[in-house]
Design an enzyme around this catalytic site. Structure first.
Site, PDB file in Angstrom:
ATOM      1  N   ASP A 173       0.811  -1.206   0.000  1.00  0.00           N
ATOM      2  CA  ASP A 173       0.000   0.000   0.000  1.00  0.00           C
ATOM      3  C   ASP A 173       0.853   1.269   0.000  1.00  0.00           C
ATOM      4  O   ASP A 173       1.814   1.381   0.757  1.00  0.00           O
ATOM      5  CB  ASP A 173      -0.901  -0.009   1.239  1.00  0.00           C
ATOM      6  CG  ASP A 173      -1.722   1.257   1.376  1.00  0.00           C
ATOM      7  OD1 ASP A 173      -2.647   1.451   0.563  1.00  0.00           O
ATOM      8  OD2 ASP A 173      -1.442   2.050   2.293  1.00  0.00           O
ATOM      9  N   GLU A 188       1.327   0.051  -4.996  1.00  0.00           N
ATOM     10  CA  GLU A 188       0.554   1.276  -5.174  1.00  0.00           C
ATOM     11  C   GLU A 188       1.552   2.407  -4.982  1.00  0.00           C
ATOM     12  O   GLU A 188       2.160   2.518  -3.912  1.00  0.00           O
ATOM     13  CB  GLU A 188      -0.573   1.400  -4.155  1.00  0.00           C
ATOM     14  CG  GLU A 188      -1.361   2.701  -4.346  1.00  0.00           C
ATOM     15  CD  GLU A 188      -2.291   3.032  -3.189  1.00  0.00           C
ATOM     16  OE1 GLU A 188      -3.253   3.779  -3.419  1.00  0.00           O
ATOM     17  OE2 GLU A 188      -2.048   2.542  -2.063  1.00  0.00           O
TER      18      GLU A 188
END
Length: 560
Positions: free
Chosen positions: A257, A292
């Protein structure tokens, strides 16, 4: 691992890294504290024959001081503030010994949140939906973070105990059962992990270790300490976590993330060290690592001469989402302003991956990205919805409520048949009407801050200048907000919902039949602008064939 509680023959070895504390004790089953031995300068260790699988324990900091859970806890039966449980990894019997994983080119990813994917919201309940996913054409599920978070409901990005699957979803053995069952259906399992911050409630590590540093700051405050004094152990803790999920839980990959918020001036960077250690594993299956990364660092996605990733397998392609979303919705607020009506960026994102490849992004006030046209299309994960793009909206509304059905069908066909790797957000395949708003379950004081902070964030949007309109934004801490996000599977076979399912099945069947066998060796595309939101793109695939797209994302016909 050097962290946590390790079961030995007839005993358990407890370890804690606590450089700020002189004396640490283990408190087992609410009994008398037993002093740990200091090992070296910063470690505390105890081998106890009184402990076994099922023993509940906490660490007591100093004599008579605060009691805290194990930061490497494997299971927290009473949530993040309660005791940790000693877990025997041998308690689960795997049956996926024949599983050899799947190639990245075969991926059709389905992102899901365990708590809202089913009415029960558990690992075991998710097993019951695997046949549906396999029949749809899904070959991988990507699960939003499960690391233990405070309360009974959360998106997962507020995790504080990275090794412990949240007890609201089930025990570690239940998570293993889901993965084991998925492998028998030919479905890979990828887990979203968060290494850029810890949640705001239940992280006791700052009390006894330098887990944060003020050398850097992130949107959550002081950065996780990856490059200051004591960072070597913090780095190893996180690296061990990534290895733990892959080895102990037989996962097929991780999605990291918001890595742009991992602040690290070290050489090698933490991201380089994680990928190196994971690639050294010998697990008998491919391990796919997805990023990401707001910075669009194409260099982290480079391939070798054989076409295999040098480091990371792929990146979530927000640019592709933004150009397709803006083309059919005409939204222009916030960062969408840089994409709406810009057909050049539409063509670039479809053909080359990133729409911003080092050029100025006005919304940021700075340049963004690196050139990506040298990368294969499989270096990018494409989507028209995901948890962020739905849930970060004020009401968590999905694309079907924002754009005409015909336009949504068009962009669905585009992204499912692109040579990029597609990701479907849970419920999208049957046109689910349920929103996916942000939700959490914090203590009252923190819950109020989160609610007010979220509403204030939207105050800069014209439609929320009026405080009365901001009051309509769902309260993240309300249980009703959470329940509103639960999928209604009974609707999946009805009327227009069944029509959407048929469309997705048909498109994915075409993808698996015509595109997947030709993806390895595919090259970046070439695009041509035909008019506003209208392009053609051509990709040379691995077998020499040509894949062509002609897309007109307006409501007016276009003649060439």
């Amino acid at each position: 691992m050097k962290f946590g509680a390790e079961i030995l023959e007839g005993a358990v070895c407890f370890r804690l890294w606590a450089p700020k504390i002189n004396q640490v004790s283990v408190v087992m089953n609410d009994g008398v504290p037993v002093a740990m031995n200091r090992v070296g300068r910063d470690w505390h260790e105890l081998v106890s024959s009184d402990a076994k699988a099922g023993t509940l324990y906490k660490f007591q900091l100093e004599d008579g001081g605060m009691q805290v859970p194990d930061p490497a806890s494997i299971y927290q039966p009473m949530d993040v503030h309660g005791p940790s449980e000693v877990v025997d990894p041998g308690n689960f019997t795997w049956t996926d010994t024949a599983w050899r994983g799947r190639l990245w080119e075969e991926c059709v990813i389905y992102e899901l949140h365990i708590g809202t994917f089913t009415s029960q919201g558990t690992f075991r309940a998710a097993v019951e939906r695997l046949d549906w996913l396999a029949g749809l054409g899904i070959t991988a599920i990507e699960i939003m973070p499960v690391a233990d978070f405070p309360g009974k409901r959360n998106w997962g990005y507020d995790g504080v105990l990275l090794f412990a699957p949240d007890s609201s979803y089930g025990r570690p053995e239940d998570f293993k059962a889901l993965i084991d069952a998925a492998h028998h259906k030919g479905i890979m399992v990828i887990l979203d992990v968060v290494y850029n911050h810890f949640g705001p409630d239940g992280n006791y590590m700052p009390s006894y270790s330098p887990v944060f540093t003020e050398r850097h700051y992130t949107p959550w405050g002081a950065a996780v300490n990856y490059d200051a004094e004591g960072s070597d152990v913090v780095r190893e803790f996180v690296i061990q976590n990534s290895l733990y999920w892959i080895e102990e839980f037989h996962l097929d990959g991780l999605r990291l993330d918001a890595v742009h918020a991992i602040k690290d001036d070290s050489i090698p960077h933490l991201l380089d060290e994680i990928v190196d250690r994971v690639r050294q594993l010998s697990v008998g299956r491919p391990v796919h690592l997805i990023l990401e990364n707001e910075e669009n660092q194409a260099s982290r996605l480079d391939r070798n001469a054989g076409g295999d990733p040098v480091a990371y397998t792929a990146q979530w392609n927000d640019d592709l989402h933004h150009v397709l979303h803006c083309a059919v919705s005409q939204e222009s607020s916030g960062y969408y302003e840089a994409y709406v009506g810009d057909t050049q960026r539409l063509g670039k994102a479809l053909a080359e991956g990133f729409a911003f490849q080092g050029d100025l992004m006005p919304y940021r006030g700075s340049s963004r990205g690196e050139p990506s046209s040298h990368l294969p299309p499989t270096a990018f994960v494409s989507f028209i919805q995901n948890h962020d793009q739905v849930g970060n909206r004020a009401f968590g509304d999905r694309i079907a409520s924002l754009a005409p059905a015909g336009a949504v069908r068009a962009i669905t066909a585009i992204y499912l048949l692109l040579p990029q790797i597609p990701l479907i957000f849970m419920g999208e395949e049957f046109g689910a009407g349920q929103p996916f708003p942000f939700f959490c379950d914090f203590e009252p004081e923190l819950a109020t801050l989160v609610r007010d902070g979220r509403r204030n964030e939207f105050a800069k949007f014209p439609e929320f200048h009026d405080p009365a309109n901001r009051e309509r934004i769902p309260d993240p801490s309300s249980e009703q907000t959470f329940r509103s996000a639960k999928l209604n599977w009974e609707r999946a076979g009805e009327g227009v919902h069944a029509d959407w399912v048929e469309l997705y099945r048909e498109l994915l069947a075409i993808r698996h039949r015509e595109i997947v066998p030709r993806l390895r060796g595919a090259q970046s595309g070439k695009y041509e602008i035909l008019g506003k939101s209208a392009v053609t793109v051509h990709w040379r695939l691995g077998d020499g064939s040509l894949l062509s797209l002609a897309a007109n994302l307006t409501d007016a016909p276009l003649t060439s």
